[in-house]
Motif scaffolding. Structure first.
Motif, PDB file in Angstrom:
ATOM      1  N   TYR A 103       0.798  -1.223   0.000  1.00 41.88           N
ATOM      2  CA  TYR A 103       0.000   0.000   0.000  1.00 41.88           C
ATOM      3  C   TYR A 103       0.836   1.282   0.000  1.00 41.88           C
ATOM      4  N   ALA A 104       2.076   1.222   0.459  1.00 39.35           N
ATOM      5  CA  ALA A 104       2.874   2.443   0.570  1.00 39.35           C
ATOM      6  C   ALA A 104       4.358   2.099   0.497  1.00 39.35           C
ATOM      7  N   VAL A 105       5.152   3.099   0.111  1.00 35.86           N
ATOM      8  CA  VAL A 105       6.599   2.919   0.007  1.00 35.86           C
ATOM      9  C   VAL A 105       7.291   4.219   0.398  1.00 35.86           C
ATOM     10  N   SER A 106       8.454   4.098   1.004  1.00 35.51           N
ATOM     11  CA  SER A 106       9.296   5.241   1.323  1.00 35.51           C
ATOM     12  C   SER A 106      10.675   4.997   0.720  1.00 35.51           C
ATOM     13  N   PHE A 107      11.018   5.781  -0.307  1.00 36.83           N
ATOM     14  CA  PHE A 107      12.301   5.673  -1.012  1.00 36.83           C
ATOM     15  C   PHE A 107      13.243   6.681  -0.369  1.00 36.83           C
ATOM     16  N   GLU A 110      -0.410  -5.916   9.236  1.00 37.59           N
ATOM     17  CA  GLU A 110      -0.831  -5.199   8.035  1.00 37.59           C
ATOM     18  C   GLU A 110      -0.631  -3.713   8.268  1.00 37.59           C
ATOM     19  N   LEU A 111      -0.026  -3.031   7.282  1.00 36.75           N
ATOM     20  CA  LEU A 111       0.311  -1.619   7.408  1.00 36.75           C
ATOM     21  C   LEU A 111      -0.052  -0.894   6.123  1.00 36.75           C
ATOM     22  N   TRP A 112      -0.456   0.391   6.267  1.00 37.52           N
ATOM     23  CA  TRP A 112      -0.964   1.138   5.121  1.00 37.52           C
ATOM     24  C   TRP A 112      -0.155   2.386   4.787  1.00 37.52           C
ATOM     25  N   THR A 150       8.812   4.997  10.368  1.00 39.41           N
ATOM     26  CA  THR A 150       7.552   4.720  11.065  1.00 39.41           C
ATOM     27  C   THR A 150       6.533   4.203  10.061  1.00 39.41           C
ATOM     28  N   ALA A 151       5.767   3.201  10.485  1.00 38.37           N
ATOM     29  CA  ALA A 151       4.711   2.642   9.647  1.00 38.37           C
ATOM     30  C   ALA A 151       3.407   2.641  10.438  1.00 38.37           C
ATOM     31  N   VAL A 152       2.278   2.851   9.748  1.00 39.55           N
ATOM     32  CA  VAL A 152       0.973   2.922  10.405  1.00 39.55           C
ATOM     33  C   VAL A 152      -0.018   2.031   9.680  1.00 39.55           C
ATOM     34  N   GLY A 153      -1.123   1.696  10.389  1.00 39.92           N
ATOM     35  CA  GLY A 153      -2.100   0.799   9.790  1.00 39.92           C
ATOM     36  C   GLY A 153      -3.408   0.757  10.533  1.00 39.92           C
ATOM     37  N   THR A 182      -7.911   4.028  18.244  1.00 43.85           N
ATOM     38  CA  THR A 182      -8.234   2.759  17.585  1.00 43.85           C
ATOM     39  C   THR A 182      -8.698   3.000  16.148  1.00 43.85           C
ATOM     40  N   SER A 183      -8.656   4.250  15.708  1.00 46.16           N
ATOM     41  CA  SER A 183      -9.025   4.565  14.331  1.00 46.16           C
ATOM     42  C   SER A 183      -7.962   4.040  13.371  1.00 46.16           C
ATOM     43  N   ASP A 184      -8.394   3.621  12.184  1.00 38.83           N
ATOM     44  CA  ASP A 184      -7.448   3.195  11.163  1.00 38.83           C
ATOM     45  C   ASP A 184      -6.591   4.379  10.740  1.00 38.83           C
ATOM     46  N   LEU A 185      -5.284   4.146  10.638  1.00 39.28           N
ATOM     47  CA  LEU A 185      -4.342   5.178  10.204  1.00 39.28           C
ATOM     48  C   LEU A 185      -3.886   4.852   8.794  1.00 39.28           C
ATOM     49  N   TRP A 186      -4.017   5.826   7.903  1.00 46.01           N
ATOM     50  CA  TRP A 186      -3.805   5.575   6.480  1.00 46.01           C
ATOM     51  C   TRP A 186      -2.461   6.066   5.960  1.00 46.01           C
ATOM     52  N   SER A 187      -1.922   7.115   6.550  1.00 48.53           N
ATOM     53  CA  SER A 187      -0.694   7.705   6.012  1.00 48.53           C
ATOM     54  C   SER A 187       0.108   8.346   7.135  1.00 48.53           C
ATOM     55  N   VAL A 188       1.409   8.448   6.924  1.00 46.20           N
ATOM     56  CA  VAL A 188       2.290   9.032   7.922  1.00 46.20           C
ATOM     57  C   VAL A 188       3.418   9.773   7.209  1.00 46.20           C
ATOM     58  N   HIS A 189       3.879  10.859   7.819  1.00 45.30           N
ATOM     59  CA  HIS A 189       5.007  11.599   7.257  1.00 45.30           C
ATOM     60  C   HIS A 189       5.835  12.206   8.382  1.00 45.30           C
ATOM     61  N   PHE A 190       7.134  11.973   8.339  1.00 45.11           N
ATOM     62  CA  PHE A 190       8.093  12.567   9.272  1.00 45.11           C
ATOM     63  C   PHE A 190       8.985  13.537   8.512  1.00 45.11           C
ATOM     64  N   ILE A 191       9.238  14.710   9.143  1.00 47.40           N
ATOM     65  CA  ILE A 191      10.152  15.681   8.550  1.00 47.40           C
ATOM     66  C   ILE A 191      11.498  15.679   9.254  1.00 47.40           C
ATOM     67  N   SER A 192      11.574  14.983  10.402  1.00 43.13           N
ATOM     68  CA  SER A 192      12.829  14.770  11.119  1.00 43.13           C
ATOM     69  C   SER A 192      12.640  13.533  11.974  1.00 43.13           C
ATOM     70  N   THR A 193      13.684  13.126  12.672  1.00 43.06           N
ATOM     71  CA  THR A 193      13.544  11.927  13.505  1.00 43.06           C
ATOM     72  C   THR A 193      12.544  12.128  14.630  1.00 43.06           C
TER      73      THR A 193
END
Length: 428
Positions: free
Chosen positions: A39-43, A74-76, A87-90, A113-124
Protein backbone atom coordinates in the motif's frame (compact mmCIF):
# COMPACT_ATOMS: atom_id res chain seq x y z
CA UNK A 1 -1.41 2.52 -4.10
CA UNK A 2 1.82 4.28 -3.15
CA UNK A 3 4.71 6.13 -4.77
CA UNK A 4 7.90 7.73 -3.45
CA UNK A 5 10.83 9.50 -5.09
CA UNK A 6 14.34 9.56 -3.65
CA UNK A 7 15.22 12.44 -5.99
CA UNK A 8 13.94 13.98 -9.20
CA UNK A 9 14.90 10.90 -11.24
CA UNK A 10 14.54 7.82 -9.06
CA UNK A 11 11.10 6.71 -7.91
CA UNK A 12 9.29 3.54 -6.80
CA UNK A 13 5.58 2.78 -6.98
CA UNK A 14 3.85 -0.16 -5.29
CA UNK A 15 0.49 -1.91 -5.51
CA UNK A 16 -1.11 -5.30 -5.32
CA UNK A 17 1.50 -7.79 -6.49
CA UNK A 18 3.59 -5.18 -8.27
CA UNK A 19 6.54 -2.85 -7.77
CA UNK A 20 7.53 -0.33 -10.44
CA UNK A 21 10.72 1.74 -10.67
CA UNK A 22 11.71 4.75 -12.73
CA UNK A 23 15.16 6.28 -13.17
CA UNK A 24 14.08 9.10 -15.49
CA UNK A 25 11.51 11.02 -13.52
CA UNK A 26 8.61 8.81 -14.48
CA UNK A 27 8.95 8.93 -18.25
CA UNK A 28 9.28 5.14 -18.22
CA UNK A 29 8.64 2.56 -15.50
CA UNK A 30 10.14 -0.92 -15.15
CA UNK A 31 8.43 -3.79 -13.35
CA UNK A 32 10.34 -5.27 -10.42
CA UNK A 33 9.57 -8.73 -9.07
CA UNK A 34 7.01 -8.83 -6.25
CA UNK A 35 4.30 -11.19 -5.00
CA UNK A 36 2.99 -9.13 -2.06
CA UNK A 37 0.07 -6.71 -1.76
CA UNK A 38 1.60 -3.34 -0.89
CA UNK A 39 0.00 0.00 0.00
CA UNK A 40 2.87 2.44 0.57
CA UNK A 41 6.60 2.92 0.01
CA UNK A 42 9.30 5.24 1.32
CA UNK A 43 12.30 5.67 -1.01
CA UNK A 44 15.03 7.04 1.24
CA UNK A 45 17.98 7.35 -1.15
CA UNK A 46 19.04 5.74 -4.42
CA UNK A 47 19.65 2.41 -2.66
CA UNK A 48 17.32 2.13 0.35
CA UNK A 49 13.54 1.81 0.27
CA UNK A 50 10.88 0.27 2.51
CA UNK A 51 7.43 -0.82 1.38
CA UNK A 52 4.50 -1.90 3.55
CA UNK A 53 1.23 -3.74 3.10
CA UNK A 54 0.57 -7.32 4.09
CA UNK A 55 4.33 -7.39 4.90
CA UNK A 56 7.21 -4.99 5.47
CA UNK A 57 9.88 -5.40 2.79
CA UNK A 58 13.20 -3.60 2.36
CA UNK A 59 15.69 -3.09 -0.43
CA UNK A 60 19.26 -1.86 -0.09
CA UNK A 61 20.15 -2.05 -3.78
CA UNK A 62 17.64 0.25 -5.39
CA UNK A 63 14.89 -2.34 -5.68
CA UNK A 64 16.75 -5.15 -7.40
CA UNK A 65 16.05 -7.45 -4.46
CA UNK A 66 13.75 -7.16 -1.44
CA UNK A 67 13.87 -8.75 2.01
CA UNK A 68 10.86 -9.41 4.23
CA UNK A 69 11.29 -7.74 7.62
CA UNK A 70 7.84 -8.39 9.11
CA UNK A 71 4.90 -10.55 8.05
CA UNK A 72 2.74 -10.26 11.17
CA UNK A 73 1.26 -6.75 10.78
CA UNK A 74 -0.83 -5.20 8.04
CA UNK A 75 0.31 -1.62 7.41
CA UNK A 76 -0.96 1.14 5.12
CA UNK A 77 1.56 3.99 5.41
CA UNK A 78 5.31 4.37 5.92
CA UNK A 79 7.82 7.21 6.24
CA UNK A 80 11.62 7.18 6.65
CA UNK A 81 13.73 10.28 7.32
CA UNK A 82 17.04 8.47 6.81
CA UNK A 83 18.21 4.92 6.20
CA UNK A 84 17.65 3.98 9.86
CA UNK A 85 14.66 5.87 11.26
CA UNK A 86 11.19 5.00 10.00
CA UNK A 87 7.55 4.72 11.07
CA UNK A 88 4.71 2.64 9.65
CA UNK A 89 0.97 2.92 10.41
CA UNK A 90 -2.10 0.80 9.79
CA UNK A 91 -5.51 -0.41 10.92
CA UNK A 92 -6.76 -0.07 14.48
CA UNK A 93 -4.36 2.77 15.32
CA UNK A 94 -1.30 0.61 14.74
CA UNK A 95 2.07 2.42 14.75
CA UNK A 96 5.43 0.66 14.36
CA UNK A 97 8.80 2.39 14.53
CA UNK A 98 12.38 1.41 13.76
CA UNK A 99 15.73 3.04 14.47
CA UNK A 100 17.90 0.44 12.73
CA UNK A 101 16.57 0.32 9.20
CA UNK A 102 13.81 -2.14 9.98
CA UNK A 103 15.88 -4.86 11.58
CA UNK A 104 13.60 -4.36 14.58
CA UNK A 105 10.16 -2.78 14.59
CA UNK A 106 8.76 -1.53 17.91
CA UNK A 107 5.05 -0.94 18.47
CA UNK A 108 4.11 2.53 19.71
CA UNK A 109 0.97 3.69 21.52
CA UNK A 110 -1.03 5.96 19.22
CA UNK A 111 -3.88 6.48 21.73
CA UNK A 112 -6.45 5.77 19.01
CA UNK A 113 -8.23 2.76 17.58
CA UNK A 114 -9.03 4.56 14.33
CA UNK A 115 -7.45 3.20 11.16
CA UNK A 116 -4.34 5.18 10.20
CA UNK A 117 -3.80 5.57 6.48
CA UNK A 118 -0.69 7.70 6.01
CA UNK A 119 2.29 9.03 7.92
CA UNK A 120 5.01 11.60 7.26
CA UNK A 121 8.09 12.57 9.27
CA UNK A 122 10.15 15.68 8.55
CA UNK A 123 12.83 14.77 11.12
CA UNK A 124 13.54 11.93 13.51
CA UNK A 125 11.32 13.67 16.07
CA UNK A 126 8.58 15.49 14.14
CA UNK A 127 5.86 13.49 12.43
CA UNK A 128 2.15 13.41 11.59
CA UNK A 129 -0.22 10.55 10.83
CA UNK A 130 -3.80 10.77 9.54
CA UNK A 131 -6.69 8.33 9.32
CA UNK A 132 -10.40 7.64 9.46
CA UNK A 133 -12.96 9.86 11.19
CA UNK A 134 -10.72 12.84 10.48
CA UNK A 135 -8.11 11.74 13.00
CA UNK A 136 -4.81 13.66 12.93
CA UNK A 137 -2.03 12.68 15.32
CA UNK A 138 1.31 14.46 15.80
CA UNK A 139 4.52 13.65 17.61
CA UNK A 140 7.50 15.78 18.61
CA UNK A 141 9.59 12.97 20.10
CA UNK A 142 9.80 10.31 17.44
CA UNK A 143 6.51 8.67 18.30
CA UNK A 144 7.07 8.10 22.00
CA UNK A 145 3.96 10.24 22.45
CA UNK A 146 1.23 10.95 19.90
CA UNK A 147 -1.09 13.93 20.44
CA UNK A 148 -4.54 14.29 18.88
CA UNK A 149 -4.57 17.35 16.60
CA UNK A 150 -7.84 16.55 14.87
CA UNK A 151 -10.00 19.49 13.89
CA UNK A 152 -13.48 19.84 12.51
CA UNK A 153 -16.46 17.53 12.88
CA UNK A 154 -16.20 13.74 12.95
CA UNK A 155 -19.92 13.10 13.15
CA UNK A 156 -21.91 11.75 10.23
CA UNK A 157 -23.97 14.28 8.30
CA UNK A 158 -27.22 12.83 6.94
CA UNK A 159 -29.68 15.53 5.88
CA UNK A 160 -29.25 18.52 3.57
CA UNK A 161 -31.48 21.28 2.24
CA UNK A 162 -30.67 24.31 0.06
CA UNK A 163 -33.28 26.94 -0.78
CA UNK A 164 -31.02 28.75 -3.26
CA UNK A 165 -27.38 28.88 -4.30
CA UNK A 166 -26.29 30.54 -1.04
CA UNK A 167 -28.49 29.32 1.81
CA UNK A 168 -28.22 25.73 3.02
CA UNK A 169 -28.50 23.59 6.14
CA UNK A 170 -27.08 20.16 6.96
CA UNK A 171 -27.81 17.97 9.98
CA UNK A 172 -26.29 14.87 11.54
CA UNK A 173 -25.09 13.06 14.62
CA UNK A 174 -25.30 14.37 18.18
CA UNK A 175 -27.81 17.07 17.32
CA UNK A 176 -25.46 18.85 14.91
CA UNK A 177 -26.86 21.57 12.66
CA UNK A 178 -24.63 23.49 10.26
CA UNK A 179 -25.75 26.48 8.20
CA UNK A 180 -24.21 28.36 5.29
CA UNK A 181 -25.13 31.66 3.65
CA UNK A 182 -22.30 31.63 1.10
CA UNK A 183 -22.77 28.45 -0.94
CA UNK A 184 -20.94 26.30 1.59
CA UNK A 185 -17.67 28.22 1.59
CA UNK A 186 -18.09 28.50 5.35
CA UNK A 187 -20.44 26.74 7.76
CA UNK A 188 -21.73 28.00 11.10
CA UNK A 189 -23.01 25.69 13.80
CA UNK A 190 -26.54 26.36 14.98
CA UNK A 191 -27.93 25.35 18.36
CA UNK A 192 -30.30 22.40 18.30
CA UNK A 193 -30.55 22.07 22.06
CA UNK A 194 -30.58 18.27 21.82
CA UNK A 195 -28.15 15.38 21.39
CA UNK A 196 -30.40 13.18 19.23
CA UNK A 197 -29.28 11.85 15.89
CA UNK A 198 -30.73 14.14 13.23
CA UNK A 199 -31.55 12.36 9.98
CA UNK A 200 -33.15 14.84 7.59
CA UNK A 201 -33.99 18.50 7.03
CA UNK A 202 -36.32 20.31 4.65
CA UNK A 203 -36.73 24.03 4.01
CA UNK A 204 -39.60 25.47 1.99
CA UNK A 205 -37.90 28.89 1.89
CA UNK A 206 -34.83 30.50 3.45
CA UNK A 207 -36.62 31.03 6.77
CA UNK A 208 -38.93 28.06 7.32
CA UNK A 209 -37.50 24.60 7.93
CA UNK A 210 -38.08 21.28 9.69
CA UNK A 211 -35.61 18.72 11.06
CA UNK A 212 -36.44 15.15 12.08
CA UNK A 213 -34.39 12.52 13.87
CA UNK A 214 -34.18 9.69 16.38
CA UNK A 215 -36.91 9.02 18.98
CA UNK A 216 -39.43 10.98 16.90
CA UNK A 217 -37.68 14.31 17.42
CA UNK A 218 -39.02 17.24 15.39
CA UNK A 219 -37.40 20.70 15.29
CA UNK A 220 -38.77 23.71 13.43
CA UNK A 221 -37.52 27.19 12.58
CA UNK A 222 -39.15 30.27 11.10
CA UNK A 223 -36.00 32.44 11.10
CA UNK A 224 -33.50 30.48 9.05
CA UNK A 225 -32.23 28.45 11.99
CA UNK A 226 -31.35 31.28 14.34
CA UNK A 227 -33.73 29.47 16.65
CA UNK A 228 -34.79 25.84 16.45
CA UNK A 229 -37.86 24.93 18.47
CA UNK A 230 -38.91 21.44 19.52
CA UNK A 231 -42.35 20.37 18.31
CA UNK A 232 -44.62 17.82 19.97
CA UNK A 233 -44.22 14.59 18.06
CA UNK A 234 -46.98 12.00 17.72
CA UNK A 235 -44.39 9.21 17.66
CA UNK A 236 -41.31 8.00 19.51
CA UNK A 237 -40.09 6.08 16.46
CA UNK A 238 -37.09 7.30 14.49
CA UNK A 239 -38.04 9.68 11.69
CA UNK A 240 -35.80 9.12 8.68
CA UNK A 241 -37.05 11.55 6.06
CA UNK A 242 -39.08 14.75 5.87
CA UNK A 243 -40.33 16.93 3.03
CA UNK A 244 -42.17 20.23 2.76
CA UNK A 245 -44.95 19.95 0.18
CA UNK A 246 -46.02 23.61 0.38
CA UNK A 247 -45.72 26.40 2.93
CA UNK A 248 -48.29 24.74 5.19
CA UNK A 249 -47.96 21.04 4.47
CA UNK A 250 -45.14 18.65 5.39
CA UNK A 251 -44.77 14.89 5.67
CA UNK A 252 -42.24 12.73 7.55
CA UNK A 253 -41.72 8.96 7.59
CA UNK A 254 -39.88 6.61 9.91
CA UNK A 255 -39.49 3.28 11.64
CA UNK A 256 -42.27 0.72 12.09
CA UNK A 257 -44.44 2.13 9.31
CA UNK A 258 -44.59 5.66 10.74
CA UNK A 259 -46.06 8.41 8.58
CA UNK A 260 -46.83 11.79 10.15
CA UNK A 261 -48.18 14.97 8.58
CA UNK A 262 -48.42 18.67 9.37
CA UNK A 263 -50.88 21.14 7.81
CA UNK A 264 -49.73 24.24 9.70
CA UNK A 265 -46.13 24.61 8.58
CA UNK A 266 -44.72 22.08 11.01
CA UNK A 267 -46.18 23.50 14.22
CA UNK A 268 -48.36 20.47 14.95
CA UNK A 269 -48.29 16.91 13.64
CA UNK A 270 -50.63 13.92 13.41
CA UNK A 271 -50.25 10.26 12.48
CA UNK A 272 -51.43 8.76 9.23
CA UNK A 273 -52.06 5.05 8.75
CA UNK A 274 -49.48 3.42 6.47
CA UNK A 275 -50.87 -0.10 6.71
CA UNK A 276 -47.40 -1.55 7.31
CA UNK A 277 -44.91 -2.10 10.11
CA UNK A 278 -41.89 -1.97 7.81
CA UNK A 279 -39.38 0.83 8.31
CA UNK A 280 -40.09 3.69 5.92
CA UNK A 281 -36.99 5.53 4.70
CA UNK A 282 -37.88 7.99 1.95
CA UNK A 283 -40.80 10.22 0.93
CA UNK A 284 -41.53 12.43 -2.08
CA UNK A 285 -44.57 14.48 -3.14
CA UNK A 286 -45.08 16.02 -6.59
CA UNK A 287 -48.05 18.07 -5.36
CA UNK A 288 -50.23 18.33 -2.26
CA UNK A 289 -52.11 15.15 -3.13
CA UNK A 290 -49.75 12.79 -4.90
CA UNK A 291 -46.91 11.19 -2.94
CA UNK A 292 -44.78 8.05 -2.66
CA UNK A 293 -43.05 6.45 0.35
CA UNK A 294 -40.42 3.69 0.18
CA UNK A 295 -38.66 1.51 2.75
CA UNK A 296 -37.60 -1.92 3.94
CA UNK A 297 -38.17 -5.07 1.89
CA UNK A 298 -38.76 -3.00 -1.23
CA UNK A 299 -42.03 -1.59 0.09
CA UNK A 300 -43.66 1.16 -2.00
CA UNK A 301 -46.67 3.13 -0.76
CA UNK A 302 -48.62 5.58 -2.92
CA UNK A 303 -51.24 8.21 -2.12
CA UNK A 304 -53.36 10.41 -4.37
CA UNK A 305 -55.31 12.11 -1.57
CA UNK A 306 -52.68 13.77 0.65
CA UNK A 307 -52.00 10.62 2.63
CA UNK A 308 -55.52 9.99 3.84
CA UNK A 309 -55.06 6.63 2.18
CA UNK A 310 -51.78 4.91 1.41
CA UNK A 311 -51.89 2.00 -1.05
CA UNK A 312 -49.15 -0.61 -1.24
CA UNK A 313 -47.76 -1.26 -4.72
CA UNK A 314 -47.75 -5.00 -5.22
CA UNK A 315 -45.64 -6.52 -6.52
CA UNK A 316 -42.54 -4.41 -5.95
CA UNK A 317 -39.68 -5.17 -8.35
CA UNK A 318 -37.26 -5.63 -5.42
CA UNK A 319 -37.00 -7.04 -1.91
CA UNK A 320 -34.04 -4.78 -1.11
CA UNK A 321 -34.45 -1.85 1.25
CA UNK A 322 -35.22 1.38 -0.59
CA UNK A 323 -33.71 4.47 1.05
CA UNK A 324 -34.98 7.31 -1.10
CA UNK A 325 -37.51 8.20 -3.78
CA UNK A 326 -37.94 11.29 -5.98
CA UNK A 327 -40.53 12.51 -8.44
CA UNK A 328 -38.76 13.84 -11.55
CA UNK A 329 -42.09 15.01 -12.93
CA UNK A 330 -45.71 13.95 -12.58
CA UNK A 331 -45.10 10.62 -14.33
CA UNK A 332 -41.44 9.78 -13.83
CA UNK A 333 -40.20 8.58 -10.43
CA UNK A 334 -36.94 6.96 -9.31
CA UNK A 335 -36.13 5.07 -6.08
CA UNK A 336 -32.82 3.65 -4.84
CA UNK A 337 -31.52 1.37 -2.11
CA UNK A 338 -29.21 -1.42 -1.05
CA UNK A 339 -26.91 -3.35 -3.40
CA UNK A 340 -27.11 -0.66 -6.05
CA UNK A 341 -30.86 -1.09 -6.39
CA UNK A 342 -32.57 1.37 -8.71
CA UNK A 343 -36.22 1.15 -9.72
CA UNK A 344 -38.23 3.52 -11.91
CA UNK A 345 -41.84 4.35 -12.69
CA UNK A 346 -43.17 6.13 -15.77
CA UNK A 347 -46.81 6.33 -14.65
CA UNK A 348 -46.57 8.29 -11.43
CA UNK A 349 -45.71 5.32 -9.25
CA UNK A 350 -48.52 2.95 -10.21
CA UNK A 351 -46.11 0.40 -11.70
CA UNK A 352 -42.36 -0.04 -11.34
CA UNK A 353 -39.46 -1.75 -13.09
CA UNK A 354 -35.82 -2.39 -12.21
CA UNK A 355 -33.04 -0.35 -13.79
CA UNK A 356 -29.31 -1.07 -13.83
CA UNK A 357 -27.45 1.48 -11.71
CA UNK A 358 -23.97 0.25 -12.63
CA UNK A 359 -22.83 -0.09 -9.01
CA UNK A 360 -23.17 -2.73 -6.26
CA UNK A 361 -22.95 -0.07 -3.54
CA UNK A 362 -25.92 0.99 -1.44
CA UNK A 363 -27.52 4.14 -2.83
CA UNK A 364 -28.83 6.53 -0.18
CA UNK A 365 -30.14 9.81 -1.60
CA UNK A 366 -31.44 11.39 -4.81
CA UNK A 367 -31.62 15.03 -5.90
CA UNK A 368 -32.96 16.56 -9.12
CA UNK A 369 -32.75 20.23 -10.09
CA UNK A 370 -34.98 19.84 -13.14
CA UNK A 371 -36.42 17.12 -15.37
CA UNK A 372 -33.01 16.27 -16.80
CA UNK A 373 -30.26 16.82 -14.25
CA UNK A 374 -30.00 14.59 -11.18
CA UNK A 375 -27.52 13.09 -8.74
CA UNK A 376 -27.55 9.94 -6.61
CA UNK A 377 -25.08 9.35 -3.77
CA UNK A 378 -24.27 6.24 -1.78
CA UNK A 379 -21.78 4.18 0.15
CA UNK A 380 -18.03 4.07 -0.50
CA UNK A 381 -17.97 7.50 -2.12
CA UNK A 382 -20.48 6.61 -4.84
CA UNK A 383 -21.76 9.52 -6.96
CA UNK A 384 -23.97 8.97 -10.02
CA UNK A 385 -25.02 11.78 -12.38
CA UNK A 386 -27.66 12.02 -15.10
CA UNK A 387 -28.30 14.74 -17.65
CA UNK A 388 -31.15 12.97 -19.46
CA UNK A 389 -33.75 12.51 -16.76
CA UNK A 390 -32.34 9.25 -15.48
CA UNK A 391 -32.21 7.39 -18.80
CA UNK A 392 -28.46 7.05 -18.22
CA UNK A 393 -26.43 7.36 -15.03
CA UNK A 394 -22.68 8.02 -15.11
CA UNK A 395 -20.42 7.25 -12.13
CA UNK A 396 -18.13 10.05 -10.99
CA UNK A 397 -14.50 9.13 -10.17
CA UNK A 398 -14.21 8.32 -6.47
CA UNK A 399 -12.66 10.99 -4.27
CA UNK A 400 -13.13 9.13 -0.98
CA UNK A 401 -14.35 5.85 0.47
CA UNK A 402 -16.59 7.69 2.92
CA UNK A 403 -20.29 6.97 2.51
CA UNK A 404 -22.56 9.81 1.36
CA UNK A 405 -26.03 10.23 2.85
CA UNK A 406 -27.23 13.49 1.38
CA UNK A 407 -27.05 15.47 -1.85
CA UNK A 408 -28.67 18.66 -3.04
CA UNK A 409 -28.52 20.67 -6.25
CA UNK A 410 -27.99 24.32 -5.34
CA UNK A 411 -28.44 25.35 -8.98
CA UNK A 412 -27.79 23.70 -12.32
CA UNK A 413 -24.01 23.92 -11.88
CA UNK A 414 -23.52 23.33 -8.16
CA UNK A 415 -24.14 20.26 -5.98
CA UNK A 416 -23.40 19.82 -2.28
CA UNK A 417 -22.86 16.28 -0.96
CA UNK A 418 -22.58 15.23 2.69
CA UNK A 419 -21.70 12.05 4.57
CA UNK A 420 -19.42 10.24 6.98
CA UNK A 421 -17.03 12.03 9.33
CA UNK A 422 -18.45 15.48 8.66
CA UNK A 423 -17.71 15.25 4.94
CA UNK A 424 -19.08 18.15 2.91
CA UNK A 425 -18.23 18.22 -0.81
CA UNK A 426 -19.22 20.80 -3.37
CA UNK A 427 -19.22 19.98 -7.05
CA UNK A 428 -19.04 22.93 -9.41
Amino acid sequence: YGVSFANTKNGIAVGWGIILKTTNGGNTWNVLSNSYNLYAVSFIDSNNATAVGEVIIRTTNGGSTWTVQDDEHELWGVSFVDSNHGTAVGPGGRVLATSNGGTNWIEQNSNTTSDLWSVHFISTNLGVTVGEYGVILATTNGGKNWTDKSSGPRYTLRGISFTDLNNGTVVGGSGKILHTTNSGNTWTEQISGISNQLFDVSFINAQTGIIVGSSGVILATTNGGSNWNSRTSPTSNALWSVTFIDINTACAVGSSGTIIRSTDGGTSWFNQSSGTSYNLQGVSFINSNKGIVVGANGIILRTTNSGNNWNMINPSPTNNTLYDVKFIDTNNVVAVGTNGTMIVSTDGGSTWSSKISGTPETLNRISFIDMNNGVIVGNQGTILLTTDGGANWIAEPKMTNYSFFGAKFMDINNITIIGDCGTILRRK
